[in-house]
Design a protein around this motif. Structure first.
Motif, PDB file in Angstrom:
ATOM      1  N   THR A 140       0.867  -1.250  -0.050  1.00 17.06           N
ATOM      2  CA  THR A 140       0.031   0.119   0.087  1.00 17.06           C
ATOM      3  C   THR A 140       1.064   1.395  -0.014  1.00 17.06           C
ATOM      4  O   THR A 140       0.379   2.120  -0.556  1.00 17.06           O
ATOM      5  CB  THR A 140      -0.994  -0.067   1.237  1.00 17.06           C
ATOM      6  OG1 THR A 140      -0.209   0.042   2.505  1.00 17.06           O
ATOM      7  CG2 THR A 140      -1.987  -1.037   1.024  1.00 17.06           C
ATOM      8  N   HIS A 141       2.054   1.426   0.922  1.00 18.67           N
ATOM      9  CA  HIS A 141       2.997   2.294   0.571  1.00 18.67           C
ATOM     10  C   HIS A 141       4.159   2.111   1.212  1.00 18.67           C
ATOM     11  O   HIS A 141       4.375   0.742   1.803  1.00 18.67           O
ATOM     12  CB  HIS A 141       2.377   3.314   1.606  1.00 18.67           C
ATOM     13  CG  HIS A 141       2.144   3.130   2.615  1.00 18.67           C
ATOM     14  ND1 HIS A 141       1.404   2.111   3.240  1.00 18.67           N
ATOM     15  CD2 HIS A 141       2.674   3.977   3.970  1.00 18.67           C
ATOM     16  CE1 HIS A 141       1.473   2.159   4.746  1.00 18.67           C
ATOM     17  NE2 HIS A 141       2.066   3.179   5.117  1.00 18.67           N
ATOM     18  N   SER A 142       5.310   2.735   1.217  1.00 16.59           N
ATOM     19  CA  SER A 142       6.647   2.233   1.366  1.00 16.59           C
ATOM     20  C   SER A 142       7.021   2.961   2.907  1.00 16.59           C
ATOM     21  O   SER A 142       8.023   3.426   2.992  1.00 16.59           O
ATOM     22  CB  SER A 142       7.581   2.922   0.486  1.00 16.59           C
ATOM     23  OG  SER A 142       8.881   2.650   0.594  1.00 16.59           O
ATOM     24  N   HIS A 143       6.010   2.254   3.943  1.00 16.63           N
ATOM     25  CA  HIS A 143       6.530   2.747   5.288  1.00 16.63           C
ATOM     26  C   HIS A 143       7.288   1.462   5.813  1.00 16.63           C
ATOM     27  O   HIS A 143       6.925   0.260   5.426  1.00 16.63           O
ATOM     28  CB  HIS A 143       5.469   3.282   6.163  1.00 16.63           C
ATOM     29  CG  HIS A 143       5.231   4.724   6.254  1.00 16.63           C
ATOM     30  ND1 HIS A 143       4.008   5.299   6.597  1.00 16.63           N
ATOM     31  CD2 HIS A 143       6.093   5.895   5.494  1.00 16.63           C
ATOM     32  CE1 HIS A 143       4.259   6.692   6.563  1.00 16.63           C
ATOM     33  NE2 HIS A 143       5.214   6.861   5.897  1.00 16.63           N
ATOM     34  N   PRO A 144       8.138   1.599   6.737  1.00 13.33           N
ATOM     35  CA  PRO A 144       8.964   0.555   7.408  1.00 13.33           C
ATOM     36  C   PRO A 144       7.931  -0.537   7.919  1.00 13.33           C
ATOM     37  O   PRO A 144       8.300  -1.833   7.940  1.00 13.33           O
ATOM     38  CB  PRO A 144       9.725   1.017   8.589  1.00 13.33           C
ATOM     39  CG  PRO A 144       9.352   2.277   8.532  1.00 13.33           C
ATOM     40  CD  PRO A 144       8.813   3.090   7.238  1.00 13.33           C
ATOM     41  N   ASP A 145       6.790  -0.293   8.511  1.00 12.99           N
ATOM     42  CA  ASP A 145       5.976  -1.233   9.104  1.00 12.99           C
ATOM     43  C   ASP A 145       5.100  -1.845   8.094  1.00 12.99           C
ATOM     44  O   ASP A 145       4.019  -2.809   8.375  1.00 12.99           O
ATOM     45  CB  ASP A 145       5.034  -0.663  10.155  1.00 12.99           C
ATOM     46  CG  ASP A 145       4.231   0.441   9.807  1.00 12.99           C
ATOM     47  OD1 ASP A 145       4.608   1.149   8.813  1.00 12.99           O
ATOM     48  OD2 ASP A 145       3.177   0.665  10.481  1.00 12.99           O
ATOM     49  N   HIS A 146       5.272  -1.612   6.727  1.00  7.40           N
ATOM     50  CA  HIS A 146       4.271  -2.173   5.627  1.00  7.40           C
ATOM     51  C   HIS A 146       5.482  -3.146   4.410  1.00  7.40           C
ATOM     52  O   HIS A 146       4.810  -3.555   3.655  1.00  7.40           O
ATOM     53  CB  HIS A 146       3.519  -1.208   4.950  1.00  7.40           C
ATOM     54  CG  HIS A 146       2.572  -0.583   5.834  1.00  7.40           C
ATOM     55  ND1 HIS A 146       1.356  -0.941   5.776  1.00  7.40           N
ATOM     56  CD2 HIS A 146       2.856   0.075   6.975  1.00  7.40           C
ATOM     57  CE1 HIS A 146       0.525  -0.325   6.636  1.00  7.40           C
ATOM     58  NE2 HIS A 146       1.323   0.328   7.583  1.00  7.40           N
ATOM     59  N   VAL A 147       6.858  -2.759   4.591  1.00  6.83           N
ATOM     60  CA  VAL A 147       7.497  -3.469   3.737  1.00  6.83           C
ATOM     61  C   VAL A 147       8.529  -4.595   4.336  1.00  6.83           C
ATOM     62  O   VAL A 147       9.456  -5.014   3.683  1.00  6.83           O
ATOM     63  CB  VAL A 147       8.349  -2.557   2.901  1.00  6.83           C
ATOM     64  CG1 VAL A 147       7.218  -1.460   2.201  1.00  6.83           C
ATOM     65  CG2 VAL A 147       9.447  -1.643   3.843  1.00  6.83           C
TER      66      VAL A 147
ATOM     67  N   GLY B  89      -5.125   0.162   3.843  1.00  9.55           N
ATOM     68  CA  GLY B  89      -3.669   0.636   4.187  1.00  9.55           C
ATOM     69  C   GLY B  89      -3.913   1.555   5.357  1.00  9.55           C
ATOM     70  O   GLY B  89      -4.638   1.660   6.103  1.00  9.55           O
ATOM     71  N   ASP B  90      -3.080   2.679   5.282  1.00 13.87           N
ATOM     72  CA  ASP B  90      -2.889   3.763   6.211  1.00 13.87           C
ATOM     73  C   ASP B  90      -3.763   4.884   5.698  1.00 13.87           C
ATOM     74  O   ASP B  90      -3.519   6.004   6.219  1.00 13.87           O
ATOM     75  CB  ASP B  90      -1.597   4.093   6.718  1.00 13.87           C
ATOM     76  CG  ASP B  90      -0.821   3.086   7.421  1.00 13.87           C
ATOM     77  OD1 ASP B  90      -1.451   1.936   7.829  1.00 13.87           O
ATOM     78  OD2 ASP B  90       0.566   3.334   7.916  1.00 13.87           O
ATOM     79  N   ALA B  91      -4.657   4.945   4.773  1.00 10.65           N
ATOM     80  CA  ALA B  91      -5.630   5.931   4.567  1.00 10.65           C
ATOM     81  C   ALA B  91      -6.345   5.798   5.748  1.00 10.65           C
ATOM     82  O   ALA B  91      -6.908   7.128   6.007  1.00 10.65           O
ATOM     83  CB  ALA B  91      -6.145   5.482   3.149  1.00 10.65           C
TER      84      ALA B  91
ATOM     85  N   GLY C 109      -1.581  11.134   0.514  1.00 14.28           N
ATOM     86  CA  GLY C 109      -1.485  12.100   1.396  1.00 14.28           C
ATOM     87  C   GLY C 109      -0.605  11.401   2.629  1.00 14.28           C
ATOM     88  O   GLY C 109       0.185  11.914   3.145  1.00 14.28           O
ATOM     89  N   HIS C 110      -1.082  10.099   3.059  1.00 16.92           N
ATOM     90  CA  HIS C 110      -0.254   9.413   4.358  1.00 16.92           C
ATOM     91  C   HIS C 110       1.263   9.334   3.659  1.00 16.92           C
ATOM     92  O   HIS C 110       2.150   9.702   4.497  1.00 16.92           O
ATOM     93  CB  HIS C 110      -0.882   8.217   4.427  1.00 16.92           C
ATOM     94  CG  HIS C 110      -0.203   7.307   5.506  1.00 16.92           C
ATOM     95  ND1 HIS C 110       0.149   7.857   7.086  1.00 16.92           N
ATOM     96  CD2 HIS C 110       0.575   6.210   5.571  1.00 16.92           C
ATOM     97  CE1 HIS C 110       0.678   6.879   7.543  1.00 16.92           C
ATOM     98  NE2 HIS C 110       1.045   5.890   6.697  1.00 16.92           N
ATOM     99  N   THR C 111       1.451   9.052   2.619  1.00 12.81           N
ATOM    100  CA  THR C 111       2.516   9.087   1.494  1.00 12.81           C
ATOM    101  C   THR C 111       2.098   9.535   0.237  1.00 12.81           C
ATOM    102  O   THR C 111       0.805   9.502  -0.380  1.00 12.81           O
ATOM    103  CB  THR C 111       3.290   7.786   1.559  1.00 12.81           C
ATOM    104  OG1 THR C 111       2.464   6.612   0.736  1.00 12.81           O
ATOM    105  CG2 THR C 111       3.673   7.299   2.829  1.00 12.81           C
TER     106      THR C 111
HETATM  107 ZN   LIG Z   1       2.120   4.541   7.076  1.00 14.03          ZN
END
Ligand SMILES: [Zn+2]
Ligand SMILES: [Zn+2]
Length: 279
Positions: free
Chosen positions: A112-119, A211-213, A190-192
């Motif tokens: 969903t996005h490239s944050h460390p808690d998702h990859v 995701g983090d939306a 927006g979140h990323t």
């Molecule tokens: Zn995130």
């Protein structure tokens, strides 16, 4: 641990949690946005606790089985210890094993996005190769540009995102993208900058893996409150409003990984406001 599944028409969504950690209060970030904490504590005891309103952050990942393909959505914190989640070690691989799935079974990984808690599980660092050996990995072009363009490049990007491109398994998307007859990547920025959610539609039923939306029951009931972890707070607020309007108009169920497992639910109207109701 019980395996939780949700059927959306002919598509099956399976919760494969990566674990949970207790963090300081959900960062509402402003005295001008008072939160009626007592209501949230009572309605969502698995997300909020203690006099300081600590945030119990759950880290959900999901398997989506559709038309003979297995898509894994988001990849948790990885082996760990992950400092921002109190040293958490992710449990995604155990959850997959419990669901009867091996890394070789995964056809696509949707990030969903490239944050460390998702990859965090993207790469097997010991073996020096992508963790899911047959999978294509899907990320938005704008997240690639943002995170690889930083100076210095964040260490987690060098560990878990750039090796995917080097291995030739990373597909970068732009715009709304049809991934399969039942799965569509929609832009929820927006979140990323390149944040995406995954829309599931089959046999007249719909759900969205956000995701983090959306990250908290508060972001559903009070989408207007700025969230400190959002890259562009104004755009994130706009996205939350638009996404919640669409969820309501199209009667979608929602799948929100940072809520209590499994994070399956619906958005209901109660006394004029919107609330997350778990399913
Ligand atoms: Zn995130
Ligand atoms: Zn997150």
């Amino acid at each position: 641990m019980a395996i939780h599944r949700m059927q959306v028409g002919n598509v099956e969504i399976v919760s494969v949690p990566d674990g949970a950690a207790s963090l300081p209060a959900w960062p509402v970030n402003s005295a001008s946005n008072p939160v009626d904490w007592a209501v949230y504590h009572e309605a969502y005891p698995e997300n909020f606790h203690g006099p300081d309103h600590h945030w119990r952050i759950h880290n959900g990942c999901y398997l989506v089985r559709s038309a003979g393909r297995t898509t894994l959505v988001d990849l948790g914190v990885g082996v760990g210890p992950y400092p921002r989640y109190a040293g958490m070690h992710g449990s995604l691989l155990d959850s997959l094993a419990e669901a009867g799935v091996t890394p070789e079974d995964i056809d696509d990984v949707f990030l969903t996005h490239s944050h460390p808690d998702h990859v965090g599980w993207a790469v097997d660092e010991e073996a020096g190769r992508p963790r899911f050996p047959r999978a294509r990995y899907i990320l938005h072009q704008k997240d690639w540009d943002e995170f690889t363009g930083r100076d210095p490049v964040p260490p987690f990007v060098n560990r878990f995102v750039r090796p995917l491109q080097a291995a030739g398994v990373l597909d970068l998307l732009e715009g709304e993208s049809t991934l399969s007859p039942h799965l569509t990547a929609i832009e929820t920025p927006g979140h990323t900058p390149g944040h995406m959610s995954l829309l599931v539609a089959s046999a007249g039923e719909k759900a969205v893996i956000t995701g983090d939306a959306l990250t908290s029951p508060i972001s559903i009931s009070r989408p207007d409150i700025p969230f400190a972890s959002d890259f562009d707070m104004d755009q994130a607020i706009e996205t939350r409003h638009a996404l919640l309007d669409r969820i309501e108009a199209e009667r979608m169920r929602v799948v929100v990984g940072h809520l209590a497992e499994p994070g399956f639910g619906e958005v209901v109207r109660l006394e004029g406001g919107r609330w997350f109701r778990a399913l």
